[in-house]
Motif scaffolding. Structure first.
Motif, PDB file in Angstrom:
ATOM      1  N   ARG A 111     -38.555  69.232 -14.011  1.00  0.00           N
ATOM      2  CA  ARG A 111     -37.846  68.929 -12.761  1.00  0.00           C
ATOM      3  C   ARG A 111     -37.312  67.496 -12.776  1.00  0.00           C
ATOM      4  NH1 ARG A 111     -35.593  72.559  -9.985  1.00  0.00           N
ATOM      5  NH2 ARG A 111     -35.165  70.817  -8.623  1.00  0.00           N
ATOM      6  N   ALA A 112     -38.118  66.564 -13.261  1.00  0.00           N
ATOM      7  CA  ALA A 112     -37.663  65.177 -13.336  1.00  0.00           C
ATOM      8  C   ALA A 112     -36.467  65.058 -14.272  1.00  0.00           C
ATOM      9  CB  ALA A 112     -38.805  64.275 -13.805  1.00  0.00           C
ATOM     10  N   GLY A 113     -36.524  65.767 -15.389  1.00  0.00           N
ATOM     11  CA  GLY A 113     -35.399  65.755 -16.317  1.00  0.00           C
ATOM     12  C   GLY A 113     -34.147  66.345 -15.714  1.00  0.00           C
ATOM     13  N   TRP A 114     -34.302  67.429 -14.970  1.00  0.00           N
ATOM     14  CA  TRP A 114     -33.151  68.074 -14.343  1.00  0.00           C
ATOM     15  C   TRP A 114     -32.533  67.172 -13.270  1.00  0.00           C
ATOM     16  CZ3 TRP A 114     -29.173  70.747 -14.826  1.00  0.00           C
ATOM     17  CH2 TRP A 114     -28.531  71.391 -13.762  1.00  0.00           C
ATOM     18  N   GLU A 115     -33.358  66.489 -12.507  1.00  0.00           N
ATOM     19  CA  GLU A 115     -32.823  65.559 -11.504  1.00  0.00           C
ATOM     20  C   GLU A 115     -32.028  64.444 -12.180  1.00  0.00           C
ATOM     21  OE1 GLU A 115     -32.773  65.897  -8.181  1.00  0.00           O
ATOM     22  OE2 GLU A 115     -33.637  67.857  -8.619  1.00  0.00           O
ATOM     23  N   TYR A 142     -39.673  76.886 -15.759  1.00  0.00           N
ATOM     24  CA  TYR A 142     -39.960  75.556 -15.239  1.00  0.00           C
ATOM     25  C   TYR A 142     -38.816  75.089 -14.344  1.00  0.00           C
ATOM     26  CZ  TYR A 142     -43.358  75.278 -19.105  1.00  0.00           C
ATOM     27  OH  TYR A 142     -44.390  75.504 -19.988  1.00  0.00           O
ATOM     28  N   LEU A 143     -37.637  75.599 -14.624  1.00  0.00           N
ATOM     29  CA  LEU A 143     -36.446  75.349 -13.805  1.00  0.00           C
ATOM     30  C   LEU A 143     -35.890  76.687 -13.361  1.00  0.00           C
ATOM     31  CD1 LEU A 143     -34.653  72.704 -16.061  1.00  0.00           C
ATOM     32  CD2 LEU A 143     -36.040  72.238 -14.025  1.00  0.00           C
ATOM     33  N   ASP A 144     -35.222  76.693 -12.219  1.00  0.00           N
ATOM     34  CA  ASP A 144     -34.632  77.916 -11.684  1.00  0.00           C
ATOM     35  C   ASP A 144     -33.252  78.119 -12.290  1.00  0.00           C
ATOM     36  OD1 ASP A 144     -32.762  79.111  -9.268  1.00  0.00           O
ATOM     37  OD2 ASP A 144     -34.718  80.078  -9.441  1.00  0.00           O
ATOM     38  N   ILE A 145     -33.052  79.219 -12.974  1.00  0.00           N
ATOM     39  CA  ILE A 145     -31.782  79.464 -13.657  1.00  0.00           C
ATOM     40  C   ILE A 145     -30.620  79.516 -12.684  1.00  0.00           C
ATOM     41  CG2 ILE A 145     -32.172  81.967 -13.668  1.00  0.00           C
ATOM     42  CD1 ILE A 145     -30.218  79.912 -16.300  1.00  0.00           C
ATOM     43  N   ASP A 146     -30.816  80.111 -11.514  1.00  0.00           N
ATOM     44  CA  ASP A 146     -29.726  80.202 -10.540  1.00  0.00           C
ATOM     45  C   ASP A 146     -29.311  78.816 -10.050  1.00  0.00           C
ATOM     46  OD1 ASP A 146     -29.654  82.976 -10.701  1.00  0.00           O
ATOM     47  OD2 ASP A 146     -31.121  83.229  -9.092  1.00  0.00           O
ATOM     48  N   GLU A 147     -30.283  77.939  -9.858  1.00  0.00           N
ATOM     49  CA  GLU A 147     -29.965  76.579  -9.425  1.00  0.00           C
ATOM     50  C   GLU A 147     -29.149  75.847 -10.490  1.00  0.00           C
ATOM     51  OE1 GLU A 147     -32.138  72.282  -8.714  1.00  0.00           O
ATOM     52  OE2 GLU A 147     -33.368  74.095  -8.583  1.00  0.00           O
ATOM     53  N   VAL A 148     -29.563  75.994 -11.744  1.00  0.00           N
ATOM     54  CA  VAL A 148     -28.861  75.312 -12.842  1.00  0.00           C
ATOM     55  C   VAL A 148     -27.437  75.834 -12.972  1.00  0.00           C
ATOM     56  CG1 VAL A 148     -28.818  74.963 -15.348  1.00  0.00           C
ATOM     57  CG2 VAL A 148     -30.985  74.746 -14.083  1.00  0.00           C
ATOM     58  N   VAL A 149     -27.280  77.144 -12.966  1.00  0.00           N
ATOM     59  CA  VAL A 149     -25.936  77.736 -13.113  1.00  0.00           C
ATOM     60  C   VAL A 149     -25.055  77.375 -11.931  1.00  0.00           C
ATOM     61  CG1 VAL A 149     -24.672  79.924 -13.164  1.00  0.00           C
ATOM     62  CG2 VAL A 149     -26.664  79.598 -14.644  1.00  0.00           C
ATOM     63  N   ASP A 150     -25.595  77.463 -10.726  1.00  0.00           N
ATOM     64  CA  ASP A 150     -24.799  77.117  -9.541  1.00  0.00           C
ATOM     65  C   ASP A 150     -24.350  75.659  -9.588  1.00  0.00           C
ATOM     66  OD1 ASP A 150     -25.070  79.668  -8.591  1.00  0.00           O
ATOM     67  OD2 ASP A 150     -26.610  79.179  -7.102  1.00  0.00           O
ATOM     68  N   PHE A 151     -25.234  74.774 -10.010  1.00  0.00           N
ATOM     69  CA  PHE A 151     -24.859  73.362 -10.109  1.00  0.00           C
ATOM     70  C   PHE A 151     -23.731  73.172 -11.118  1.00  0.00           C
ATOM     71  CE2 PHE A 151     -25.044  69.219 -12.088  1.00  0.00           C
ATOM     72  CZ  PHE A 151     -25.058  68.373 -10.995  1.00  0.00           C
TER      73      PHE A 151
END
Length: 202
Positions: A111-115, A142-151
């Protein structure tokens, strides 16, 4: 021999003409979502090769390295020592999942890396962001795929390239990507007892 050369020249002329016609139709430019996945070696290596190209072209870039953690890698040392101004390098994670054996810590690190990655991707000065091994973090949820793709679809600046590496890329990410390469494993020395070596594996 003259007949062979003449035939080759004529064949190449036709290929060049067809190639020139094809290239004339390719006029659009855009920031790409690029995925390197598959069981074969070379996913991260290819991503870092693209980072080298960016540096050579004077394009500011960044790396967020998931999962690998404090594992010493040549690319990290090289970029931090030689190209710290051209390429920001963030390490997120404490090591491979079988090393940490702590899911909550792994999730927090991802999560820290994604932020951090989102901030870099949003930065209009950064032209390419490599998310090294993010597919592993996505694979283990560990990360939500939908959140990553939407971003990536909605917030990535138009001309920013984002490269995502790691095995087992999720179908939603493959669908969203502009370019997907799957590395196929044909042969690997690890299977015959040869350990990972500097300059080849890290």
């Amino acid at each position: 021999m003259d007949d062979v050369n003449a035939h080759h020249k004529e064949k190449m002329k036709k290929i060049k003409a067809a190639r020139d016609r094809m290239m004339e139709s390719k006029t659009e430019e855009k920031g790409l979502i690029i995925v390197h996945t598959g069981a074969g070696k070379g996913k991260s290596s290819s991503g870092f090769g693209m980072i080298m190209r960016c540096i050579a072209h004077g394009m500011p870039c960044a790396v967020v390295q998931f999962i690998k953690g404090n594992w010493a890698t040549g690319e990290r040392d090289f970029l931090r020592k030689k190209f710290a101004e051209e390429c920001r390098f963030i390490v997120s994670g404490e090591g491979f999942t079988w090393e940490t054996q702590d899911r909550e810590r792994d999730i927090a690190a991802a999560r820290a890396g994604w932020e951090a990655a989102k901030g870099l991707i949003r930065d209009p000065a950064v032209r390419m962001v490599l998310l090294d091994e993010i597919n592993i973090a996505l694979r283990y949820d560990y990360l939500d795929i939908d959140e990553v793709v939407d971003f990536l679809k909605q917030e990535k600046p138009e001309m920013t390239h984002v490269v995502l590496t790691g095995r087992n890329a999720k179908p939603a990410l493959i669908e969203a990507a502009d370019l997907v390469t799957e590395m196929t494993l044909v042969k690997h020395p690890f299977r015959t007892g040869i350990k990972a070596q500097p300059g080849v594996e890290f």
